[in-house]
Enzyme design. Structure first.
Site, mmCIF file in Angstrom:
data_model
loop_
_atom_site.group_PDB
_atom_site.id
_atom_site.type_symbol
_atom_site.label_atom_id
_atom_site.label_comp_id
_atom_site.label_asym_id
_atom_site.label_seq_id
_atom_site.Cartn_x
_atom_site.Cartn_y
_atom_site.Cartn_z
ATOM 1 N N ASP A 184 1.330 1.209 -5.356
ATOM 2 C CA ASP A 184 1.658 2.640 -5.322
ATOM 3 C C ASP A 184 3.106 2.881 -5.750
ATOM 4 O O ASP A 184 3.379 3.766 -6.567
ATOM 5 C CB ASP A 184 1.458 3.211 -3.903
ATOM 6 C CG ASP A 184 0.001 3.204 -3.482
ATOM 7 O OD1 ASP A 184 -0.824 2.617 -4.204
ATOM 8 O OD2 ASP A 184 -0.318 3.782 -2.423
ATOM 9 N N PRO A 204 -2.509 15.176 -2.302
ATOM 10 C CA PRO A 204 -3.162 15.225 -0.991
ATOM 11 C C PRO A 204 -2.787 13.993 -0.162
ATOM 12 O O PRO A 204 -2.755 12.876 -0.684
ATOM 13 C CB PRO A 204 -4.663 15.205 -1.328
ATOM 14 C CG PRO A 204 -4.770 15.484 -2.784
ATOM 15 C CD PRO A 204 -3.455 15.147 -3.421
ATOM 16 N N ALA A 263 4.197 6.831 -1.123
ATOM 17 C CA ALA A 263 4.999 6.055 -2.081
ATOM 18 C C ALA A 263 5.662 6.981 -3.099
ATOM 19 O O ALA A 263 6.826 6.777 -3.465
ATOM 20 C CB ALA A 263 4.123 5.035 -2.796
#
Ligand code: MEV
Length: 311
Positions: free
Chosen positions: A139, A88, A97
């Site tokens: 990330d 999402p 990322a």
């Protein structure tokens, strides 16, 4: 066609506390962004967004990434790029990322370049830096390497630890989008007003991360879950929660989760629960009835990799 996938991430502990130099713990989860490259005329197509137009905000990330690859490996032949992501967007799961990391691996593979994972992480982080405000790099590190990542003051340490096999994370989307910057600012303002009280809250946040690492080492899932709920309480006291996050935390605990907390900036975004596989399925149905979408995810310990293309 060359295709690569990279995992999403959740923050298990330490969001907001990291902003003031405390540690955090992130986990890569088996929800993936897939990037494929194929010789073509330079079009970028996303299954979720359709054609990515040249002057769009989304295109800026791809341009930055292609530039970063060009600077290290020289001119690229003309490719079409296909993106398909189950992560999402704008929920704190690091979707951007993961796309960057998967695409970097696919491009370097297609080029026949000599590269390793660290090259991928560096290129993807560079692209992220040019489009996001001060990304911490957590990330891109998790999307590249997978697993559990301890980070503190810009230093990352991948922990060689795993969660027990039958344990999952249930990731619940509040459906509320919020500005990370705004929540961070409000939390910092409150902590300034609280003075010494905030110091205690932040030290407790740090102690929780250290104890959480020990509880994973000793496979003490009950304690790990309890630490998550306590962490949520601390985030609540700093003003990072809201009614939806709290409602989901209560629901997950009632549905058998070992513990639950908001994950990421808070006041919306996602809430995570540590839960057995069996309880997770029942919990998901109940949350659905409450109007909340959720994902049952296991950890990803592998990170970015090539996959067979479907064509
Ligand atoms: C947001 O995902 C995590 C925060 O700690 C902000 C940051 O670390 O930049 C709230």
């Amino acid at each position: 066609m060359i295709c690569s996938i990279a995992p999403a991430k959740v923050l298990l502990f330490g969001e907001h506390f990291v902003v003031r130099g405390k540690p955090a713990l992130g986990l890569a989860v088996a929800v993936y962004a897939k990037a494929c490259v194929h010789s073509g005329s330079g079009k970028i197509f996303s299954r979720q967004l359709g054609i990515v137009e040249k002057d769009s905000k989304k295109h800026a990330l791809f341009s930055a990434l292609i530039n970063a690859v060009y600077e290290r490996y020289g001119p690229l032949p003309s490719f079409d790029i296909y993106i398909d992501s189950d992560i999402p967007m704008a929920s704190g799961m690091g979707s951007s990322a993961s796309i960057s990391v998967a695409l970097t691996q696919a491009l370097l593979t297609a080029l026949g370049a000599d590269f390793n994972r660290e090259d991928i992480r560096i290129i993807a982080h560079e692209a992220e830096k040019s489009v996001h405000y001060k990304p911490s790099g957590v990330d891109t590190s998790l999307a590249t390497y997978g697993g559990l990542l301890y980070y503190k003051q810009g230093l990352f340490r991948r922990l060689n630890l795993k969660l027990p096999e039958n344990i999952a994370l249930i990731i619940v989307n509040t459906g509320i989008e919020r500005s990370t910057g705004e929540v961070v600012r409000d939390v910092l303002n409150r902590s300034e007003r609280l003075g010494i009280i905030a110091e205690h809250i932040y030290s407790a946040g740090e102690n929780i991360v250290e104890k959480a690492v020990k509880s994973i080492e000793s496979e003490d899932i009950v304690l790990l879950g309890e630490l998550m709920t306590v962490n949520h309480g601390l985030l609540w006291s700093l003003g990072a929660s809201n009614k939806s996050c709290d409602e989901i935390v209560y629901a997950l605990i009632n549905l058998g989760a070992y513990g639950s907390k908001l994950s990421g900036a808070g006041r919306g975004g996602i809430v995570i629960g540590l839960i057995s596989m069996e309880s997770a399925k029942v919990a998901q149905r109940t949350l659905n009835e409450m109007g909340y979408k959720s994902i049952i995810a296991t950890p990803d310990y592998i990170g970015v990799r090539n996959v067979q293309s479907e064509e």
